[in-house]
Design a protein around this motif. Structure first.
Motif, PDB file in Angstrom:
ATOM      1  N   VAL A   1       5.827  -4.247   0.388  1.00  0.00           N
ATOM      2  CA  VAL A   1       6.234  -3.608   1.638  1.00  0.00           C
ATOM      3  C   VAL A   1       5.033  -3.612   2.572  1.00  0.00           C
ATOM      4  CG1 VAL A   1       7.057  -1.495   2.737  1.00  0.00           C
ATOM      5  CG2 VAL A   1       7.958  -2.158   0.497  1.00  0.00           C
ATOM      6  N   TYR A   2       5.216  -4.189   3.758  1.00  0.00           N
ATOM      7  CA  TYR A   2       4.154  -4.265   4.758  1.00  0.00           C
ATOM      8  C   TYR A   2       4.438  -3.248   5.870  1.00  0.00           C
ATOM      9  CZ  TYR A   2       3.250  -8.792   2.539  1.00  0.00           C
ATOM     10  OH  TYR A   2       2.985  -9.794   1.642  1.00  0.00           O
ATOM     11  N   GLU A   3       3.485  -2.373   6.132  1.00  0.00           N
ATOM     12  CA  GLU A   3       3.623  -1.356   7.173  1.00  0.00           C
ATOM     13  C   GLU A   3       2.395  -1.398   8.082  1.00  0.00           C
ATOM     14  OE1 GLU A   3       4.187   1.374   9.801  1.00  0.00           O
ATOM     15  OE2 GLU A   3       5.825   0.825   8.436  1.00  0.00           O
ATOM     16  N   ARG A   4       2.631  -1.497   9.388  1.00  0.00           N
ATOM     17  CA  ARG A   4       1.510  -1.645  10.316  1.00  0.00           C
ATOM     18  C   ARG A   4       0.720  -0.353  10.506  1.00  0.00           C
ATOM     19  NH1 ARG A   4       2.970   0.095  15.557  1.00  0.00           N
ATOM     20  NH2 ARG A   4       5.184   0.594  15.796  1.00  0.00           N
ATOM     21  N   ASN A   5       1.328   0.799  10.265  1.00  0.00           N
ATOM     22  CA  ASN A   5       0.638   2.077  10.456  1.00  0.00           C
ATOM     23  C   ASN A   5      -0.079   2.510   9.180  1.00  0.00           C
ATOM     24  OD1 ASN A   5       1.458   2.631  13.172  1.00  0.00           O
ATOM     25  ND2 ASN A   5       3.513   3.091  12.396  1.00  0.00           N
ATOM     26  N   PRO A   6      -1.034   3.434   9.297  1.00  0.00           N
ATOM     27  CA  PRO A   6      -1.658   3.987   8.092  1.00  0.00           C
ATOM     28  C   PRO A   6      -0.639   4.789   7.283  1.00  0.00           C
ATOM     29  CG  PRO A   6      -2.927   4.522  10.077  1.00  0.00           C
ATOM     30  CD  PRO A   6      -1.615   3.975  10.538  1.00  0.00           C
TER      31      PRO A   6
ATOM     32  N   VAL B   1       5.994  -1.492  -6.905  1.00  0.00           N
ATOM     33  CA  VAL B   1       6.075  -2.068  -5.565  1.00  0.00           C
ATOM     34  C   VAL B   1       4.693  -1.976  -4.910  1.00  0.00           C
ATOM     35  CG1 VAL B   1       7.132  -1.885  -3.281  1.00  0.00           C
ATOM     36  CG2 VAL B   1       8.498  -1.434  -5.338  1.00  0.00           C
ATOM     37  N   ARG B   2       4.244  -3.063  -4.289  1.00  0.00           N
ATOM     38  CA  ARG B   2       2.977  -3.030  -3.557  1.00  0.00           C
ATOM     39  C   ARG B   2       3.224  -2.533  -2.136  1.00  0.00           C
ATOM     40  NH1 ARG B   2       2.623  -7.680  -6.377  1.00  0.00           N
ATOM     41  NH2 ARG B   2       3.463  -8.887  -4.626  1.00  0.00           N
ATOM     42  N   LEU B   3       2.457  -1.539  -1.734  1.00  0.00           N
ATOM     43  CA  LEU B   3       2.570  -0.984  -0.384  1.00  0.00           C
ATOM     44  C   LEU B   3       1.305  -1.333   0.374  1.00  0.00           C
ATOM     45  CD1 LEU B   3       3.921   2.582  -1.311  1.00  0.00           C
ATOM     46  CD2 LEU B   3       5.235   0.521  -0.798  1.00  0.00           C
ATOM     47  N   GLU B   4       1.431  -2.167   1.396  1.00  0.00           N
ATOM     48  CA  GLU B   4       0.291  -2.596   2.191  1.00  0.00           C
ATOM     49  C   GLU B   4       0.364  -1.945   3.572  1.00  0.00           C
ATOM     50  OE1 GLU B   4      -0.767  -6.631   2.334  1.00  0.00           O
ATOM     51  OE2 GLU B   4      -0.562  -6.968   0.164  1.00  0.00           O
TER      52      GLU B   4
END
Length: 400
Positions: A30-35, A112-115
């Motif tokens: 999962v790619y998330e642009r925010n912290p 799940v990888r959380l980036e």
């Protein structure tokens, strides 16, 4: 299956949980642009039926969400010194940040990888994957690259609104309507924790400019709104979103639809696929239901295209009635002067009927009398059940 989910909202996170529970060997990022922990909004709402679906999908996250939620069953409306209470179905509120924390922790525990802090600007930013899930919201960059294929349509609501928090804890879903020299302004308030509530404030563009809200700083605007809504707020402050320029975050709601929800191995989910006006409180529920259906169809169909086709077809059919209800709810508020001079009890009754496709076509006082009569006459109830969907289908065809 190797999966990339773009956007770390509830839909992407819950989808990744369900996929891992079905098959731990799925490789999901999962790619998330925010912290981590950074999110817009305050609290979100849902109704009891969603919890049943979450328990069926993942009892552990459902239990955590239920334990962290607040509940109410009544609606309270204030206008011109009158207060009316309407019993209703039990509603639930939970902080958006807390919801994302629960789902993020659960997803990570399953592998799940959380980036976080990883904004995806397009497909070229992603590694080769079997499936790309676009959960990056109404401004989806992945959908934007193929708007003609998806048949994306965005319409803007007329009214202005702002999404705020408050330390006033509403124990019921609360509406308040305030008349000013420049027209009406109103709020919807609901609790989402022991110490905070969401407070959405809305008005016509004429009222917005007349009050000077189009040119005041956020702090000055909040002070004005606190004075206008002093009674329902009980003196508690309103809390805005911190911005670098101090500007208030007033918006026009954008209703988004798409003709199809997938292209090759790219699929839309949540607000990237559809939006419904905030006044019906269904956005989070629909996003999570998208995740449930997508995970299921991927399990049921051997071919990816068959699974994604089935997902889009099923979900588009399921949300039609809510999209119609949301459109009529938004129109009710945009046409508030049509209802606001009714006796408060009648106005509040029609507030509860704002999803009806019949209401815009019947004089409000007559509709109220017919609705009261329909409560005791089966023939009138049957007529409303027949005519309402017929009008809704006609209006939907005009908007398609």
């Amino acid at each position: 299956m190797k999966v990339a989910c773009v956007g770390g909202g509830p839909a992407s996170l819950y989808f990744s949980i369900l996929m891992k529970l079905r098959d731990p060997s799925h490789d999901i990022t999962v790619y998330e642009r925010n912290p981590a922990g950074a999110t817009y909004g305050w609290g979100v709402t849902y109704w009891g039926g969603l919890l049943d679906k979450l328990r069926a999908g993942d009892p552990e996250s459902a239990r955590a969400i239920s334990e962290e939620s607040v509940r109410w069953s009544d609606g309270v409306a204030h206008i011109r010194g009158a207060t009316t209470v309407h019993p209703g179905d039990q509603g639930h509120g939970i902080g958006r940040r807390r919801l994302l924390q629960i789902l993020g922790v659960r997803a990570a525990s399953l592998g799940v990888r959380l980036e976080y802090r990883n904004g995806i600007a397009g497909r070229s930013d992603l590694p080769d994957t079997d499936l790309v899930v676009a959960g990056d919201g109404v401004n989806s960059v992945l959908r934007r690259d193929h708007v003609d294929h998806f048949g994306t349509r965005i319409t803007h609501g007329r009214n202005k609104y702002i999404w705020l928090g408050t330390t006033k804890v509403f124990d019921s879903f609360t509406f308040a309507f305030v008349e000013t020299a420049h027209g009406w302004i109103w709020c919807y308030g609901y609790g989402f924790s022991d110490g905070h509530s969401t407070c959405v404030i809305e008005c016509s563009p004429e009222t917005w400019t007349g009050l000077g809200l189009d040119r005041t700083s956020e702090s000055d605007g909040l002070a004005l709104l606190e004075r206008l809504f002093a009674e329902p707020l009980d003196g508690h402050p309103l809390i805005g979103r911190s911005t670098s320029d101090g500007a208030a975050q007033w918006l026009n709601f954008r209703t988004l639809t798409n003709r199809t929800w997938h292209r090759d191995n790219l699929v839309l989910i949540g607000d990237a696929a559809h939006t419904t006006h905030y006044s019906i409180g269904a956005g989070t529920t629909l996003a999570l239901e998208d995740a449930i259906t997508l995970a299921r169809t991927l399990h049921e169909h051997a071919r990816l295209d068959d699974a994604l086709t089935a997902y889009g077809r099923e979900r588009r059919a399921e949300i039609l009635s809510l999209q119609s209800a949301a459109r009529y709810s938004a129109q009710w508020y945009e046409n508030l002067p049509r209802y606001v001079d009714l006796p408060p009890a009648q106005m509040f009754a029609l507030l509860g009927q704002r999803h009806s496709p019949l209401l815009p076509h019947v004089p409000p006082r007559l509709y109220y009398r017919l609705d009261q009569a329909a409560g005791s006459l089966e023939s009138l109830r049957a007529f409303k059940r027949w005519l309402g969907p017929k009008l809704a289908r006609t209006m939907h065809a005009r908007h398609s």
